[in-house]
Every structure is written in C-alpha cells, then in structure tokens.
Design an enzyme around this catalytic site. Structure first.
Site, mmCIF file in Angstrom:
data_model
loop_
_atom_site.group_PDB
_atom_site.id
_atom_site.type_symbol
_atom_site.label_atom_id
_atom_site.label_comp_id
_atom_site.label_asym_id
_atom_site.label_seq_id
_atom_site.Cartn_x
_atom_site.Cartn_y
_atom_site.Cartn_z
ATOM 1 N N SER A 1 1.604 -4.783 0.412
ATOM 2 C CA SER A 1 2.528 -5.406 1.362
ATOM 3 C C SER A 1 3.709 -5.982 0.591
ATOM 4 O O SER A 1 3.986 -5.539 -0.533
ATOM 5 C CB SER A 1 1.805 -6.484 2.172
ATOM 6 O OG SER A 1 2.594 -6.889 3.256
ATOM 7 N N ASN A 2 4.403 -6.944 1.147
ATOM 8 C CA ASN A 2 5.510 -7.599 0.437
ATOM 9 C C ASN A 2 5.585 -9.043 0.901
ATOM 10 O O ASN A 2 4.833 -9.456 1.794
ATOM 11 C CB ASN A 2 6.822 -6.847 0.692
ATOM 12 C CG ASN A 2 7.161 -6.820 2.167
ATOM 13 O OD1 ASN A 2 7.489 -7.832 2.753
ATOM 14 N ND2 ASN A 2 7.058 -5.640 2.790
#
Ligand code: CTP
Length: 206
Positions: free
Chosen positions: A21-22
C-alpha cells in the site's frame, strides 16, 4: 451538482495477511468532500482504508483493493456530474494472491507484480458530458508529467502536488488545463486548498 470523490490508499494482498500500500492519509480527498458538502453539493465518496471520520451527509462506499475501487467508481460515476480523483491507488499487485499465509523458508522471495486497473483513465475514457479532475503526484519534471497524465487519462483538469503532500496537513498545488496552462495556484491547509478547488469548479461548472 452531484460528484464522485475517490480518496485514500488501496491495498493489494500478497496472501491473506500481508499487503502492499502507501502512506496516503486520505486528508485531501476528505477535505474536498467537506468543501463540496458545505456548498450544498451531493457527494459520493469512495474511500480506501483511512483513519478519518466519514463526513456527515455524503454517500459513503468503503473499498480496500484497487479492483473494488474500480468497480464502485465505474458503477457510481454514471449518476454523477463529475469526479475528483484524489485516491493514491496502489499501482502494482502480486500476479497471484496466495491463500493463507506464506511461510518463511530462509530463502529470498521473488514476487511477480502486475499493474492494477487505472480507475481514473477508465472514468476519463467514458466520461462523455461529465467533467474529470485528476491529481498528479510528481517527483521529477512535475508540470510535464502532470500534463501527460491529464492527456492520458482524458481529464479536464489536473491538480499537481508533490510527494511532501502525502500525510501532511497542508498542500501546495497548481491546477493545470489540457493546454498545459496553469489556471490557478493554491497553497495552505488541505481544507483551504479543497475550498479553493470546489469554489473554482462551482464557478466553472454550474
Ligand atoms: N489513479 C487511478 N488509478 C490508478 C492510478 C492512479 O485512478 N491505478 C489516479 C489517481 O487517483 C490520480 C491520478 O490517477 O488522480 C494520477 O495518479 P498518480 O499516482 O499521480 O499517477 P499514476 O497514474 O499512478 O502514474 P505514476 O505512478 O507512474 O506517476
């Protein structure tokens, strides 16, 4: 006016417990939702996992993966006048999601990754009379890359910001049109930038 806003990160799972993810907080997208609701607009919010309260009065759709965000966006965009895509979509996913939990073997693991769906490009390609605002997060050649992105995704405008915006309370942006002209420059809290963008759109689009 009825708008769609995408916000937050998406997650792509390697197995049932691990994901890519981020660090997107979703703050910019949620601030845009609040600003649009304040103006009396109807807002459909499609959000990845974030730690923010759902703004009162919006139609909320929670998603986790990029393909869930794509499915909800394509379905709900048809009932909207425009879209503002602030989501920090996870661009790659493992070619296969392994059921259960991958066990350690003491050896390196090599993952084969493929690109996820481009949600905004699909909305842009099918927009017809609706307007499309993208966000561009650029580290190098920002204006040139943002303009290429605007054209590739068939946006009416693109909001250029830099990676320091991720997780921050404030933002500094340029609003770019398809001719590559900078129509507006705004900076301040994400809430101030959101209000500027929504006020500007309301003058253009209503
Ligand atoms: N976007 C999207 N779906 C993706 C990737 C991006 O809808 N799979 C949208 C974002 O919400 C944003 C715009 O496209 O409005 C640009 O996102 P950005 O991350 O800046 O660019 P990418 O298209 O991911 O390209 P790159 O990572 O190569 O810069």
């Amino acid at each position: 006016m009825r708008i769609l806003v995408t916000a937050g990160p998406t997650r792509e799972y390697l197995d049932d417990v691990r994901y890519l993810s981020n660090a997107s907080s979703g703050k910019m997208g949620y601030a845009i939702v609040e600003a649009a609701l304040t103006l009396g607009w109807e807002v459909v919010l499609i959000s990845g996992p974030v730690d923010l309260p759902v703004p009162d009065g919006c139609e909320f759709h929670s998603v986790v993966t990029t393909s869930e965000m794509r499915e909800a966006s394509v379905r709900l965009f048809s009932e909207c006048d425009g879209v503002i895509a602030t989501a920090a979509v996870c661009d790659y996913k493992p070619k296969a999601r392994i059921p259960g939990k991958i066990s350690k073997t003491g050896e390196p693991v090599i993952l084969e990754m493929i690109e996820t769906d481009d949600v905004l490009a699909e909305l842009g390609a099918t927009k017809e009379h609706r307007w499309v605002v993208g966000f561009a997060l650029e580290a190098q050649n920002p204006r040139e890359n943002a303009l290429q992105k605007l054209r590739r995704k068939n946006c009416n405008w693109i909001v250029l910001n830099d990676p320091s915006a991720i997780g921050s309370e404030s933002n500094s942006v340029e609003l770019i049109n398809p001719n590559g002209e900078i129509e507006e420059v705004w900076s301040g809290s994400k809430s101030e930038v959101a209000t500027n963008l929504i006020d500007w759109l309301s003058k253009r689009e209503s």
